[in-house]
Write a protein that holds these residues in place. Structure first.
Motif, PDB file in Angstrom:
ATOM      1  N   SER A  20       0.846  -1.194   0.000  1.00  0.00           N
ATOM      2  CA  SER A  20       0.000   0.000   0.000  1.00  0.00           C
ATOM      3  C   SER A  20       0.884   1.248   0.000  1.00  0.00           C
ATOM      4  N   PRO A  21       0.392   2.363  -0.533  1.00  0.00           N
ATOM      5  CA  PRO A  21       1.203   3.589  -0.601  1.00  0.00           C
ATOM      6  C   PRO A  21       1.713   4.062   0.757  1.00  0.00           C
TER       7      PRO A  21
ATOM      8  N   GLN B 250       4.639   1.847   1.821  1.00  0.00           N
ATOM      9  CA  GLN B 250       5.781   2.113   0.943  1.00  0.00           C
ATOM     10  C   GLN B 250       6.483   3.411   1.332  1.00  0.00           C
ATOM     11  N   LYS B 251       5.688   4.417   1.701  1.00  0.00           N
ATOM     12  CA  LYS B 251       6.254   5.705   2.106  1.00  0.00           C
ATOM     13  C   LYS B 251       7.133   5.544   3.342  1.00  0.00           C
TER      14      LYS B 251
END
Length: 174
Positions: free
Chosen positions: A131-132, A135-136
């Motif tokens: 998921s974003p 990942q961040k």
């Protein structure tokens, strides 16, 4: 984008997807149930544990009670999730084994009763860790792993006095 308002220490914070994990109010539980977890480095045994998969982590506890002690494995630290091949299951002593490789080489082994259940856990962990938001935070972790020789935050300055060793203080070194 998800909008939420979090109140911590009397301060109201309004944010979207960029809100840090530790400020998120209550993560959504995607999967939960009893799995077997391999424990111990030397006396490797399988113990039945209650496992919850949320947006943030894999939580492993002895029972379903919220007050019980639990171990959280952050999804941002999950490097790889695989189903152990059947020829290696014999060595582990259980079938339907999920291998979760974490940051810095720690391995978490979970076993389910059916192959379908293990596959469901693998797919959901893979989905959530890509998921974003996760990942961040994974990118932030790799940025924070610079060599120590760069000093404080890469500034080249010496560490503060309270972090110096006693021998440095007596010699008057910085």
């Amino acid at each position: 984008a998800v909008r939420c308002c979090v109140v911590r220490w009397g301060v109201s914070l309004e944010a979207s997807d960029s809100i840090p994990f530790f400020l998120m109010p209550h993560p959504t539980i995607h999967l939960k149930g009893f799995l077997f977890k391999r424990s111990g480095a030397f006396l490797q045994s399988w113990k039945k544990r209650f496992v919850q998969l949320s947006d943030l982590h894999i939580a492993v506890s002895v029972g379903t009670d919220e007050s019980e002690k639990r171990k959280n494995y952050l999804l941002k630290d999950v490097e790889e999730v695989t189903i152990v091949p059947s020829e290696k299951e014999e060595k582990l002593g259980r079938s339907h084994v999920l291998q979760v490789i974490l940051f810095k080489g720690k391995i978490l082994y979970l076993s389910a009763d059916t192959a379908k259940e293990v596959d469901e856990w693998r797919e959901k962990i893979d989905e959530l860790r890509s998921s974003p938001a996760v990942q961040k935070y994974r990118e932030q972790r790799t940025l924070s792993l610079r060599p120590r020789s760069e000093g404080i935050l890469g500034s080249g300055r010496a560490p503060p006095a309270h972090t110096r060793s006693r021998s440095q203080e007596f010699r008057g070194g910085s």
